[in-house]
Design a protein around this motif. Structure first.
Motif, mmCIF file in Angstrom:
data_model
loop_
_atom_site.group_PDB
_atom_site.id
_atom_site.type_symbol
_atom_site.label_atom_id
_atom_site.label_comp_id
_atom_site.label_asym_id
_atom_site.label_seq_id
_atom_site.Cartn_x
_atom_site.Cartn_y
_atom_site.Cartn_z
ATOM 1 N N MET A 33 0.845 -1.205 0.000
ATOM 2 C CA MET A 33 0.000 0.000 0.000
ATOM 3 C C MET A 33 0.874 1.247 0.000
ATOM 4 N N ARG A 34 1.950 1.238 0.751
ATOM 5 C CA ARG A 34 2.861 2.389 0.772
ATOM 6 C C ARG A 34 3.525 2.595 -0.585
ATOM 7 N N ILE A 35 3.898 1.498 -1.229
ATOM 8 C CA ILE A 35 4.503 1.588 -2.567
ATOM 9 C C ILE A 35 3.497 2.145 -3.563
ATOM 10 N N ILE A 36 2.247 1.714 -3.470
ATOM 11 C CA ILE A 36 1.195 2.236 -4.353
ATOM 12 C C ILE A 36 1.057 3.745 -4.162
ATOM 13 N N TRP A 37 1.058 4.212 -2.908
ATOM 14 C CA TRP A 37 0.959 5.653 -2.640
ATOM 15 C C TRP A 37 2.156 6.400 -3.226
ATOM 16 N N ILE A 38 3.347 5.844 -3.107
ATOM 17 C CA ILE A 38 4.545 6.510 -3.628
ATOM 18 C C ILE A 38 4.513 6.582 -5.147
ATOM 19 N N VAL A 39 4.178 5.466 -5.804
ATOM 20 C CA VAL A 39 4.123 5.445 -7.272
ATOM 21 C C VAL A 39 3.020 6.379 -7.772
ATOM 22 N N ALA A 40 1.860 6.346 -7.121
ATOM 23 C CA ALA A 40 0.776 7.257 -7.522
ATOM 24 C C ALA A 40 1.197 8.707 -7.299
ATOM 25 N N GLY A 41 1.981 8.946 -6.249
ATOM 26 C CA GLY A 41 2.455 10.299 -5.979
ATOM 27 C C GLY A 41 3.369 10.838 -7.063
ATOM 28 N N LEU A 42 4.077 9.940 -7.746
ATOM 29 C CA LEU A 42 4.928 10.379 -8.848
ATOM 30 C C LEU A 42 4.104 10.952 -10.001
ATOM 31 N N LEU A 44 0.584 11.961 -9.595
ATOM 32 C CA LEU A 44 -0.443 12.902 -9.148
ATOM 33 C C LEU A 44 0.121 14.068 -8.346
ATOM 34 N N HIS A 45 1.379 14.016 -8.002
ATOM 35 C CA HIS A 45 2.110 15.070 -7.309
ATOM 36 C C HIS A 45 1.384 15.553 -6.052
ATOM 37 N N ILE A 46 1.030 16.816 -6.014
ATOM 38 C CA ILE A 46 0.493 17.427 -4.809
ATOM 39 C C ILE A 46 -0.910 16.910 -4.480
ATOM 40 N N GLY A 47 -1.635 16.409 -5.462
ATOM 41 C CA GLY A 47 -2.988 15.895 -5.217
ATOM 42 C C GLY A 47 -2.989 14.737 -4.242
ATOM 43 N N LEU A 48 -2.007 13.877 -4.333
ATOM 44 C CA LEU A 48 -1.936 12.732 -3.430
ATOM 45 C C LEU A 48 -1.518 13.163 -2.026
ATOM 46 N N VAL A 49 -0.674 14.165 -1.939
ATOM 47 C CA VAL A 49 -0.288 14.688 -0.624
ATOM 48 C C VAL A 49 -1.513 15.288 0.060
ATOM 49 N N ILE A 50 -2.304 16.019 -0.677
ATOM 50 C CA ILE A 50 -3.531 16.604 -0.126
ATOM 51 C C ILE A 50 -4.500 15.497 0.279
ATOM 52 N N ALA A 51 -4.625 14.459 -0.543
ATOM 53 C CA ALA A 51 -5.506 13.336 -0.213
ATOM 54 C C ALA A 51 -5.043 12.636 1.064
ATOM 55 N N TYR A 52 -3.738 12.470 1.232
ATOM 56 C CA TYR A 52 -3.201 11.832 2.441
ATOM 57 C C TYR A 52 -3.504 12.680 3.675
ATOM 58 N N ILE A 53 -3.330 13.984 3.558
ATOM 59 C CA ILE A 53 -3.611 14.883 4.680
ATOM 60 C C ILE A 53 -5.090 14.842 5.038
ATOM 61 N N ILE A 54 -5.953 14.841 4.044
ATOM 62 C CA ILE A 54 -7.388 14.763 4.299
ATOM 63 C C ILE A 54 -7.738 13.443 4.975
ATOM 64 N N CYS A 55 -7.181 12.341 4.480
ATOM 65 C CA CYS A 55 -7.418 11.036 5.113
ATOM 66 C C CYS A 55 -6.919 11.040 6.549
ATOM 67 N N SER A 56 -5.788 11.649 6.780
ATOM 68 C CA SER A 56 -5.214 11.706 8.113
ATOM 69 C C SER A 56 -6.120 12.471 9.075
#
Length: 69
Positions: A33-42, A44-56
């Motif tokens: 799951m962490r690898i999926i988040w990292i690869v998707a982050g490559l 989606l850039h800032i969108g995934l960081v925002i999604a992670y913060i919202i989930c958090s």
């Protein structure tokens, strides 16, 4: 049939337990799951960081179970 609930994990977390909680929900290995988040982050850039913060912020913490016996 019991409904599965999505929680942030309390144990085996790296940042806030979001990836571990998602991995538990989808019955996956937390590392995958962490690898999926990292690869998707490559891609989606800032969108995934925002999604992670919202989930958090939105996901509840996994309840603690105290064994009184």
């Amino acid at each position: 049939m019991q409904q599965k609930k999505l929680y942030k994990a309390r144990r085996d977390t790296k940042i806030d337990g979001v990836c571990k909680g998602l991995a538990d929900y989808f019955a996956m290995d937390p590392t995958m799951m962490r690898i999926i988040w990292i690869v998707a982050g490559l891609f989606l850039h800032i969108g995934l960081v925002i999604a992670y913060i919202i989930c958090s912020l939105v996901m509840p913490r996994e309840p603690e179970y105290h064994d009184s016996m």
